[in-house]
Write a protein that holds these residues in place. Sequence first.
Motif, mmCIF file in Angstrom:
data_model
loop_
_atom_site.group_PDB
_atom_site.id
_atom_site.type_symbol
_atom_site.label_atom_id
_atom_site.label_comp_id
_atom_site.label_asym_id
_atom_site.label_seq_id
_atom_site.Cartn_x
_atom_site.Cartn_y
_atom_site.Cartn_z
ATOM 1 N N LEU A 172 0.856 -1.182 0.000
ATOM 2 C CA LEU A 172 0.000 0.000 0.000
ATOM 3 C C LEU A 172 0.896 1.237 0.000
ATOM 4 C CD1 LEU A 172 -2.714 1.418 0.172
ATOM 5 C CD2 LEU A 172 -2.706 1.044 2.645
ATOM 6 N N TYR A 173 0.895 1.955 -1.126
ATOM 7 C CA TYR A 173 1.718 3.147 -1.297
ATOM 8 C C TYR A 173 0.819 4.378 -1.388
ATOM 9 C CZ TYR A 173 5.684 0.097 -2.468
ATOM 10 O OH TYR A 173 6.682 -0.852 -2.427
ATOM 11 N N LEU A 174 0.893 5.241 -0.377
ATOM 12 C CA LEU A 174 0.071 6.449 -0.316
ATOM 13 C C LEU A 174 0.910 7.705 -0.146
ATOM 14 C CD1 LEU A 174 -2.669 5.104 2.151
ATOM 15 C CD2 LEU A 174 -2.838 5.241 -0.349
ATOM 16 N N GLN A 175 2.228 7.595 -0.223
ATOM 17 C CA GLN A 175 3.093 8.726 0.082
ATOM 18 C C GLN A 175 2.989 9.836 -0.951
ATOM 19 O OE1 GLN A 175 4.186 5.819 -1.108
ATOM 20 N NE2 GLN A 175 6.114 6.002 -2.230
ATOM 21 N N GLU A 176 3.414 11.025 -0.512
ATOM 22 C CA GLU A 176 3.462 12.209 -1.377
ATOM 23 C C GLU A 176 2.083 12.580 -1.932
ATOM 24 O OE1 GLU A 176 5.922 14.239 -1.926
ATOM 25 O OE2 GLU A 176 7.693 13.159 -1.210
ATOM 26 N N ASN A 177 1.135 12.778 -0.998
ATOM 27 C CA ASN A 177 -0.177 13.301 -1.337
ATOM 28 C C ASN A 177 -0.519 14.416 -0.355
ATOM 29 O OD1 ASN A 177 -1.595 11.785 -3.641
ATOM 30 N ND2 ASN A 177 -0.732 10.090 -2.456
ATOM 31 N N ARG A 178 -1.784 14.700 -0.202
ATOM 32 C CA ARG A 178 -2.232 15.736 0.735
ATOM 33 C C ARG A 178 -3.251 15.158 1.714
ATOM 34 N NH1 ARG A 178 -3.184 20.520 -3.831
ATOM 35 N NH2 ARG A 178 -1.039 20.532 -4.628
ATOM 36 N N TYR A 216 6.465 3.188 6.811
ATOM 37 C CA TYR A 216 6.932 4.524 6.479
ATOM 38 C C TYR A 216 5.871 5.538 6.886
ATOM 39 C CZ TYR A 216 10.595 2.513 3.452
ATOM 40 O OH TYR A 216 11.676 1.818 2.961
ATOM 41 N N LEU A 217 6.185 6.337 7.916
ATOM 42 C CA LEU A 217 5.263 7.367 8.405
ATOM 43 C C LEU A 217 5.930 8.735 8.435
ATOM 44 C CD1 LEU A 217 3.723 5.411 11.442
ATOM 45 C CD2 LEU A 217 2.794 5.620 9.130
ATOM 46 N N ASN A 218 7.040 8.881 7.753
ATOM 47 C CA ASN A 218 7.854 10.084 7.802
ATOM 48 C C ASN A 218 7.145 11.315 7.243
ATOM 49 O OD1 ASN A 218 8.404 8.312 5.350
ATOM 50 N ND2 ASN A 218 9.133 10.313 4.631
ATOM 51 N N ASN A 219 7.619 12.483 7.684
ATOM 52 C CA ASN A 219 7.157 13.771 7.152
ATOM 53 C C ASN A 219 5.645 13.939 7.259
ATOM 54 O OD1 ASN A 219 9.776 12.961 5.578
ATOM 55 N ND2 ASN A 219 9.675 15.194 5.461
ATOM 56 N N ASN A 220 5.139 13.798 8.467
ATOM 57 C CA ASN A 220 3.745 14.053 8.790
ATOM 58 C C ASN A 220 3.685 14.891 10.061
ATOM 59 O OD1 ASN A 220 1.770 12.648 6.890
ATOM 60 N ND2 ASN A 220 3.218 10.987 7.259
ATOM 61 N N TYR A 221 2.560 14.852 10.754
ATOM 62 C CA TYR A 221 2.390 15.585 12.003
ATOM 63 C C TYR A 221 1.997 14.622 13.126
ATOM 64 C CZ TYR A 221 2.399 19.541 8.800
ATOM 65 O OH TYR A 221 2.746 20.447 7.843
ATOM 66 N N LEU A 244 16.158 1.948 11.271
ATOM 67 C CA LEU A 244 15.321 2.681 12.219
ATOM 68 C C LEU A 244 15.640 4.166 12.092
ATOM 69 C CD1 LEU A 244 13.307 2.759 14.587
ATOM 70 C CD2 LEU A 244 15.241 2.381 16.134
ATOM 71 N N TYR A 245 14.659 4.939 11.616
ATOM 72 C CA TYR A 245 14.865 6.362 11.384
ATOM 73 C C TYR A 245 14.025 7.157 12.376
ATOM 74 C CZ TYR A 245 16.636 4.327 7.076
ATOM 75 O OH TYR A 245 17.324 3.560 6.174
ATOM 76 N N SER A 297 7.551 -8.727 12.504
ATOM 77 C CA SER A 297 8.076 -8.859 11.144
ATOM 78 C C SER A 297 8.731 -7.571 10.648
ATOM 79 C CB SER A 297 6.952 -9.257 10.179
ATOM 80 O OG SER A 297 6.433 -10.529 10.494
ATOM 81 N N LEU A 298 8.697 -6.515 11.446
ATOM 82 C CA LEU A 298 9.221 -5.231 11.003
ATOM 83 C C LEU A 298 10.712 -5.298 10.682
ATOM 84 C CD1 LEU A 298 7.491 -2.580 13.310
ATOM 85 C CD2 LEU A 298 7.198 -2.858 10.847
ATOM 86 N N GLU A 299 11.068 -4.662 9.556
ATOM 87 C CA GLU A 299 12.460 -4.524 9.160
ATOM 88 C C GLU A 299 12.854 -3.055 9.004
ATOM 89 O OE1 GLU A 299 13.113 -6.880 5.659
ATOM 90 O OE2 GLU A 299 12.200 -8.667 6.530
ATOM 91 N N ILE A 300 11.932 -2.242 8.496
ATOM 92 C CA ILE A 300 12.176 -0.805 8.319
ATOM 93 C C ILE A 300 11.105 -0.029 9.076
ATOM 94 C CG2 ILE A 300 12.333 1.099 6.672
ATOM 95 C CD1 ILE A 300 13.168 -0.910 4.545
ATOM 96 N N VAL A 301 11.528 0.885 9.935
ATOM 97 C CA VAL A 301 10.617 1.791 10.636
ATOM 98 C C VAL A 301 11.121 3.205 10.386
ATOM 99 C CG1 VAL A 301 9.635 2.487 12.845
ATOM 100 C CG2 VAL A 301 10.101 0.070 12.395
ATOM 101 N N TYR A 302 10.341 3.991 9.663
ATOM 102 C CA TYR A 302 10.759 5.308 9.193
ATOM 103 C C TYR A 302 9.819 6.346 9.793
ATOM 104 C CZ TYR A 302 12.580 8.632 5.651
ATOM 105 O OH TYR A 302 13.177 9.683 4.993
ATOM 106 N N LEU A 303 10.302 7.029 10.847
ATOM 107 C CA LEU A 303 9.475 7.964 11.611
ATOM 108 C C LEU A 303 9.994 9.396 11.547
ATOM 109 C CD1 LEU A 303 8.940 5.793 14.833
ATOM 110 C CD2 LEU A 303 7.524 5.875 12.774
ATOM 111 N N SER A 304 10.917 9.679 10.656
ATOM 112 C CA SER A 304 11.578 10.980 10.591
ATOM 113 C C SER A 304 10.590 12.117 10.346
ATOM 114 C CB SER A 304 12.616 10.974 9.472
ATOM 115 O OG SER A 304 13.508 9.887 9.599
ATOM 116 N N TYR A 305 10.961 13.297 10.844
ATOM 117 C CA TYR A 305 10.224 14.531 10.584
ATOM 118 C C TYR A 305 8.759 14.427 10.982
ATOM 119 C CZ TYR A 305 14.306 16.244 8.043
ATOM 120 O OH TYR A 305 15.576 16.657 7.719
#
Length: 326
Positions: free
Chosen positions: A174-180, A226-231, A273-274, A245-253
């Motif tokens: 499920l790819y939803l990145q870079e929207n509004r 991937y939950l980066n660059n949100n609020y 881990l970001y 099962s997690l391998e990448i956790v991206y929480l930046s910004y």
Amino acid sequence: MASRCELLVICVLSLFFALTHSKTLKRDVKALNEIKASLGWRVVYSWVGDDPCGDGDLPPWSGVTCSTQGDYRVVTELEVYAVSIVGPFPIAVTNLLDLTRLDLHNNKLTGPIPPQIGRLKRLKVLNLRWNKLQDVIPPEIGELKRLTHLYLSFNSFKGEIPKELAALPELRYLYLQENRLIGRIPAELGTLQNLRHLDAGNNHLVGTIRELIRFDGSFPSLRNLYLNNNYLSGGIPAQLSNLTSLEIVYLSYNKFIGNIPFAIAHIPKLTFLYLDHNQFTGRIPDAFYKHPFLKEMYIEGNMFKQGVNPIGTHKVLEVSDADFAV
């Protein structure tokens, strides 16, 4: 023995005759010709003849895949990408009821995805990334029960993520990145037993991780989050370690706060881990530095105590087409 060989030859010839002489279903011929009339010259010049599945000496139209069902040929795949299609989503596509794959990525489609998209009950892959699509994500996508890959990233979708997406039992990517997109990520997505990759980065989402994983047994197959660059706000709950099962956790910004729980270091295959550019405090448990798989941990832009060190060299994450291969 001779009679058996003759029978085999007859069967093969009959199959060949059926494949080459079957008529394409009128519904699909009409739909593809309507799409042809609405598309730009870059596509139309290679779509020769009236039959999209090929007719006589004419080959099938470029990007069109057909198969034989009974006495007819039907369109099962439509891949028309990176050809600068301009204009609204071609609604005639929703009349191709045997489609299993629809790929219109990297064009200049505008406007909404029509609610009639829910008619494509056999669809497994829907790829509309890198367009200029707008409005809300239609909840009717939740009617596509065979869907395994959903790419809606790099558009201008607004509104909330529809909870109806949790009704897709086969969904893996499920790819939803870079929207509004706004609001909270539906916790119901955690009930998707096969979901491996969730990317909702670079939107305007709010809420907490605790809310997202509030259901018991949430995201049992999730590898990449991937939950980066949100609020997003709040702390990282220790319960995140239940997503084994997690391998990448991206929480930046984001706006995360608090200490990093010791339990997170026990996610067995955690590799990246970001945590950078949030408001985390305290120290990072030593167990993270002893993790057998953890290659990178980014921590800058926080309020950790002095002496807390990153793991690996911070570099910009880049997404290539290989990451979208199915």
